[in-house]
Design a protein around this motif. Structure first.
Motif, PDB file in Angstrom:
ATOM      1  N   ASN A  76       5.053  10.968   5.296  1.00  9.56           N
ATOM      2  CA  ASN A  76       4.867   9.579   4.850  1.00  9.56           C
ATOM      3  C   ASN A  76       6.030   9.037   4.042  1.00  9.56           C
ATOM      4  O   ASN A  76       6.009   7.879   3.633  1.00  9.56           O
ATOM      5  N   ARG A 119       0.103   3.978  13.697  1.00 10.08           N
ATOM      6  CA  ARG A 119      -0.044   2.750  12.937  1.00 10.08           C
ATOM      7  C   ARG A 119       1.156   2.435  12.058  1.00 10.08           C
ATOM      8  O   ARG A 119       1.469   1.293  11.808  1.00 10.08           O
ATOM      9  N   ALA A 120       1.813   3.482  11.599  1.00  4.69           N
ATOM     10  CA  ALA A 120       2.937   3.232  10.671  1.00  4.69           C
ATOM     11  C   ALA A 120       4.089   2.533  11.375  1.00  4.69           C
ATOM     12  O   ALA A 120       5.084   2.182  10.736  1.00  4.69           O
ATOM     13  N   ARG A 130      -7.893  -0.532   8.931  1.00  7.92           N
ATOM     14  CA  ARG A 130      -6.452  -0.489   8.664  1.00  7.92           C
ATOM     15  C   ARG A 130      -5.795  -1.874   8.801  1.00  7.92           C
ATOM     16  O   ARG A 130      -4.915  -2.090   9.614  1.00  7.92           O
ATOM     17  N   ILE A 140      -3.534  -5.313   8.109  1.00  6.91           N
ATOM     18  CA  ILE A 140      -2.145  -5.513   7.647  1.00  6.91           C
ATOM     19  C   ILE A 140      -1.992  -6.911   7.036  1.00  6.91           C
ATOM     20  O   ILE A 140      -0.876  -7.408   6.886  1.00  6.91           O
ATOM     21  N   LEU A 169      -2.093  -7.994   4.082  1.00 12.94           N
ATOM     22  CA  LEU A 169      -1.247  -8.091   2.874  1.00 12.94           C
ATOM     23  C   LEU A 169       0.239  -7.962   3.219  1.00 12.94           C
ATOM     24  O   LEU A 169       1.085  -8.587   2.573  1.00 12.94           O
ATOM     25  N   HIS A 170       0.542  -7.166   4.255  1.00 12.67           N
ATOM     26  CA  HIS A 170       1.940  -7.107   4.724  1.00 12.67           C
ATOM     27  C   HIS A 170       2.375  -8.534   5.088  1.00 12.67           C
ATOM     28  O   HIS A 170       3.447  -8.991   4.695  1.00 12.67           O
ATOM     29  N   ILE A 192      -3.548  -2.349  -3.959  1.00 10.20           N
ATOM     30  CA  ILE A 192      -2.364  -1.506  -3.781  1.00 10.20           C
ATOM     31  C   ILE A 192      -2.292  -1.031  -2.332  1.00 10.20           C
ATOM     32  O   ILE A 192      -3.241  -0.435  -1.815  1.00 10.20           O
ATOM     33  N   THR A 193      -1.164  -1.295  -1.683  1.00 10.88           N
ATOM     34  CA  THR A 193      -0.962  -0.855  -0.306  1.00 10.88           C
ATOM     35  C   THR A 193       0.378  -0.133  -0.203  1.00 10.88           C
ATOM     36  O   THR A 193       1.415  -0.677  -0.591  1.00 10.88           O
ATOM     37  N   VAL A 194       0.344   1.084   0.313  1.00 11.83           N
ATOM     38  CA  VAL A 194       1.558   1.901   0.391  1.00 11.83           C
ATOM     39  C   VAL A 194       2.554   1.320   1.399  1.00 11.83           C
ATOM     40  O   VAL A 194       3.670   0.927   1.049  1.00 11.83           O
ATOM     41  N   THR A 195       2.148   1.212   2.668  1.00  9.61           N
ATOM     42  CA  THR A 195       3.104   0.706   3.653  1.00  9.61           C
ATOM     43  C   THR A 195       3.333  -0.800   3.473  1.00  9.61           C
ATOM     44  O   THR A 195       4.402  -1.303   3.818  1.00  9.61           O
ATOM     45  N   THR A 199      -6.142  10.343  -1.476  1.00 15.34           N
ATOM     46  CA  THR A 199      -7.155  10.293  -0.415  1.00 15.34           C
ATOM     47  C   THR A 199      -6.804  11.260   0.712  1.00 15.34           C
ATOM     48  O   THR A 199      -7.690  11.800   1.371  1.00 15.34           O
ATOM     49  N   ASP A 200      -5.512  11.529   0.913  1.00 17.51           N
ATOM     50  CA  ASP A 200      -5.096  12.412   2.010  1.00 17.51           C
ATOM     51  C   ASP A 200      -5.385  13.878   1.720  1.00 17.51           C
ATOM     52  O   ASP A 200      -5.138  14.724   2.580  1.00 17.51           O
ATOM     53  N   ILE A 211     -10.628   4.627  -1.008  1.00 13.80           N
ATOM     54  CA  ILE A 211      -9.538   3.972  -0.274  1.00 13.80           C
ATOM     55  C   ILE A 211      -9.955   3.575   1.133  1.00 13.80           C
ATOM     56  O   ILE A 211      -9.737   2.436   1.559  1.00 13.80           O
TER      57      ILE A 211
HETATM   58  C1  EPZ Z   1      -0.644   5.082   3.707  1.00 12.50           C
HETATM   59  O1  EPZ Z   1      -1.375   4.327   4.652  1.00 12.50           O
HETATM   60  C2  EPZ Z   1      -0.549   6.487   4.281  1.00 12.50           C
HETATM   61  N1  EPZ Z   1       0.186   6.447   5.547  1.00 12.50           N
HETATM   62  C3  EPZ Z   1      -1.962   7.043   4.498  1.00 12.50           C
HETATM   63  O2  EPZ Z   1      -1.823   8.381   4.962  1.00 12.50           O
HETATM   64  C4  EPZ Z   1      -2.691   7.049   3.157  1.00 12.50           C
HETATM   65  O3  EPZ Z   1      -4.013   7.487   3.354  1.00 12.50           O
HETATM   66  C5  EPZ Z   1      -2.692   5.647   2.553  1.00 12.50           C
HETATM   67  O4  EPZ Z   1      -1.339   5.141   2.454  1.00 12.50           O
HETATM   68  C6  EPZ Z   1      -3.310   5.619   1.154  1.00 12.50           C
HETATM   69  O5  EPZ Z   1      -2.612   6.476   0.314  1.00 12.50           O
HETATM   70  C7  EPZ Z   1       1.529   6.326   5.505  1.00 12.50           C
HETATM   71  O6  EPZ Z   1       2.156   6.241   4.459  1.00 12.50           O
HETATM   72  C8  EPZ Z   1       2.232   6.295   6.840  1.00 12.50           C
HETATM   73  P1  EPZ Z   1      -2.682   1.359   2.407  1.00 12.50           P
HETATM   74  P2  EPZ Z   1      -1.427   2.706   4.535  1.00 12.50           P
HETATM   75  O7  EPZ Z   1      -2.032   0.139   2.960  1.00 12.50           O
HETATM   76  O8  EPZ Z   1      -0.193   2.206   3.922  1.00 12.50           O
HETATM   77  C9  EPZ Z   1      -6.232  -1.801   2.387  1.00 12.50           C
HETATM   78  C10 EPZ Z   1      -2.175  10.196   6.387  1.00 12.50           C
HETATM   79  O9  EPZ Z   1      -3.187  10.895   6.508  1.00 12.50           O
HETATM   80  N2  EPZ Z   1      -5.246  -2.735   2.962  1.00 12.50           N
HETATM   81  O10 EPZ Z   1      -2.169   1.931   1.123  1.00 12.50           O
HETATM   82  O11 EPZ Z   1      -1.842   2.194   5.866  1.00 12.50           O
HETATM   83  C11 EPZ Z   1      -6.607  -0.681   3.342  1.00 12.50           C
HETATM   84  O12 EPZ Z   1      -7.673  -1.067   4.196  1.00 12.50           O
HETATM   85  C12 EPZ Z   1      -2.308   8.692   6.294  1.00 12.50           C
HETATM   86  O13 EPZ Z   1      -0.993  10.634   6.294  1.00 12.50           O
HETATM   87  C13 EPZ Z   1      -5.616  -4.048   3.192  1.00 12.50           C
HETATM   88  O14 EPZ Z   1      -6.765  -4.439   2.953  1.00 12.50           O
HETATM   89  O15 EPZ Z   1      -2.624   2.511   3.500  1.00 12.50           O
HETATM   90  C14 EPZ Z   1      -7.013   0.418   2.406  1.00 12.50           C
HETATM   91  O16 EPZ Z   1      -8.355   0.242   2.007  1.00 12.50           O
HETATM   92  C15 EPZ Z   1      -3.731   8.232   6.540  1.00 12.50           C
HETATM   93  N3  EPZ Z   1      -4.694  -4.905   3.719  1.00 12.50           N
HETATM   94  C16 EPZ Z   1      -6.121   0.214   1.175  1.00 12.50           C
HETATM   95  O17 EPZ Z   1      -5.638  -1.131   1.291  1.00 12.50           O
HETATM   96  C17 EPZ Z   1      -3.407  -4.512   4.005  1.00 12.50           C
HETATM   97  O18 EPZ Z   1      -2.597  -5.346   4.459  1.00 12.50           O
HETATM   98  C18 EPZ Z   1      -4.937   1.145   1.079  1.00 12.50           C
HETATM   99  O19 EPZ Z   1      -4.258   1.076   2.313  1.00 12.50           O
HETATM  100  C19 EPZ Z   1      -3.059  -3.167   3.765  1.00 12.50           C
HETATM  101  C20 EPZ Z   1      -3.988  -2.304   3.229  1.00 12.50           C
END
Ligand code: EPZ
Length: 441
Positions: free
Chosen positions: A23, A104-105, A133, A135, A137-138, A174-177, A316-317, A339
């Motif tokens: 990640n 998805r990433a 999943r 996007i 917020l992106h 908070i959203t990682v990607t 969460t992972d 999460i």
């Molecule tokens: C990243 O996913 C990781 N993937 C995930 O790991 C990890 O579980 C997740 O962060 C949380 O730590 C990568 O980094 C490639 P988020 P991401 O955006 O970025 C909501 C693994 O097993 N949200 O931080 O997709 C979402 O629904 C994977 O390696 C929105 O509502 O997760 C979730 O509830 C699985 N709108 C929360 O935010 C958005 O636009 C966190 O999601 C974006 C997210």
């Protein structure tokens, strides 16, 4: 489809080299789109998700090459391949459905393409096993930077013909990607961008540090607020991908579960600030080493409650893996997943092995049982699959984990690493698997 067969009952004893963080590598690879100069990465793991991202980047026009390299930074104990990503000429800004659906990433190419080329058309990644999943917020953050975004026939059409303009944007959650996508875009935006309530995961920090080495101006790295001063262009760099903290935590759990003694190398203790104390509460003895950590057991596994949270909270992972540990604890554990809305699919499979688990909405009550019994189980997503492998280590008799293509997305050579530590485990080859419309996390 391959399967993995385990005969339970043996302790995990020996050394495991931890790979580069999946990640962290995925956004870093996408960042190569931001410059027309070559970017070199060390310690990129050999995983299915990495291959998927490489295929997408090549489709976009990135030249990818590989050579061997002796790490001069001293961070790695073994020579690792040095991969080169050179986006000298981007031949298309469209990321098609059949490539994006595999991982998805892939959405991480949106911000860089928009910033470098002023446009991008990318298939909506869609949901996956663990949740919808979204996007949104992106997209909202990129619109705040001046992008015009429309959705049409399952594709995001993003345009910024006059370039992106710095702004202040607060992420409502908070959203990682989401943080990574917008951080990359902001590096080439005009003026200052302030991003508030950003993700602070080590993988986000690794990306920010790499961008700075490419000439980006970023302040606040590691905090919940990033201030980026846009620049006209970025240059190439050579960067070593940080170790995979989730792989680290996974094998640390395996050491405690089996009352073994494992040395994890090429990794760091400080990337798991909440997980490590929690594992110690559960009964692990953890010793920090110059290039990793040693994990052994007090002889007991205590029931410990956990709640998953954004970094620095419990990851969460690692939730599914920790649940496998709690299945054989002396006591009960309440596991709350905050999460993802559907990240308990490993529960029915663990129950097939004899686990005592009751789920109420976002919480699972696990009552430890002395013994699990081996059975056929089904992997459903990346982390659930490895939790079944862990449970198989302590299940009496034979456990067969089916659909291990999920595992191969995020774990390099699990069966070899475990076999080298005394586990009776083998991969049973099946026909090649192409996940037809099976969207993955
Ligand atoms: C990243 O996913 C990781 N993937 C995930 O790991 C990890 O579980 C997740 O962060 C949380 O730590 C990568 O980094 C490639 P988020 P991401 O955006 O970025 C909501 C693994 O097993 N949200 O931080 O997709 C979402 O629904 C994977 O390696 C929105 O509502 O997760 C979730 O509830 C699985 N709108 C929360 O935010 C958005 O636009 C966190 O999601 C974006 C997210």
């Amino acid at each position: 489809m391959d399967k993995i067969r385990i005969i339970g009952g043996r302790p995990l004893k020996g050394q495991i080299y931890i790979g580069g963080a999946k990640n962290a590598a995925l956004p870093l690879m996408a960042a190569s789109l931001l410059t027309d100069e070559p970017v070199h990465f060390r310690n990129i793991p050999d995983l299915a998700d990495i291959t998927s991202m490489a295929i997408l980047l090549e489709h976009l026009g990135v030249d990818i090459g590989q050579g061997m390299d002796i790490d001069t930074t001293g961070q790695l104990s073994v020579p690792t391949p040095l991969m080169k990503f050179h986006a000298h000429h981007i031949k298309t800004t469209t990321a098609p459905y059949d490539l994006v659906r595999k991982m998805r990433a892939s959405i991480l190419v949106l911000g860089p393409l928009l910033a470098r080329m002023g446009q991008s058309v990318i298939s909506m990644p869609g949901g996956c096993a663990i949740g919808t999943r979204p996007i949104d917020l992106h997209l909202r953050a990129l619109e705040a930077l001046g992008a015009e975004i429309t959705l049409d026939e399952g594709y995001v059409h993003a345009r910024a013909p006059k370039g992106l303009k710095g702004t202040t944007f607060t992420f409502p959650l908070i959203t990682v990607t989401g943080t990574e996508n917008v951080l990359m875009a902001a590096c080439l935006a005009e003026g200052e961008t302030k991003l508030i309530n950003v993700a602070r995961e080590p993988e986000v920090i690794d990306l920010a540090n790499c961008l700075v080495s490419m000439g980006a101006k970023i302040n606040g790295i590691g905090t919940d607020t990033l201030v980026i001063e846009g620049v006209d262009r970025l240059s190439g760099t050579t960067h070593t991908v940080i170790p995979d903290r989730i792989e680290t935590g996974t094998y640390a759990i395996g050491a405690l579960m089996t009352h073994g003694d494992v040395t994890l190398l090429n990794t760091k203790l400080d990337m798991l600030p909440t997980f490590i104390p929690t594992l110690q509460d559960a009964g692990a003895i953890i010793e920090e080493l110059p290039n990793g950590l040693r994990v052994s057991s007090t002889g007991r596994i205590n029931g410990v409650d956990i709640m998953t949270e954004p970094y620095p909270g419990f990851p969460t992972d690692l939730q599914a893996q920790f649940m496998a540990l709690m299945c054989t604890a002396d006591g009960a554990s309440m596991i709350t997943e905050t999460i993802w809305e559907n990240r308990f699919m490993h529960v029915p499979e663990l129950q097939r092995l004899g686990a005592n688990i009751i789920v109420h909405n976002a919480s699972a009550m696990v009552r430890g049982t002395k013994k699990l019994s081996g059975a056929q189980v089904m992997a459903t997503d990346l982390r659930a699959s490895v939790s079944l492998i862990l449970a198989g280590l302590v299940s009496h008799g034979e456990t067969i984990v089916n659909r291990v293509y999920h595992l191969d997305r995020g774990y390099e050579q699990v069966e070899n690493k475990l076999a080298a530590c005394g586990i009776e485990i083998e991969r049973i080859k099946g026909e090649p698997h192409e996940p037809e419309d099976k969207r993955v996390a």
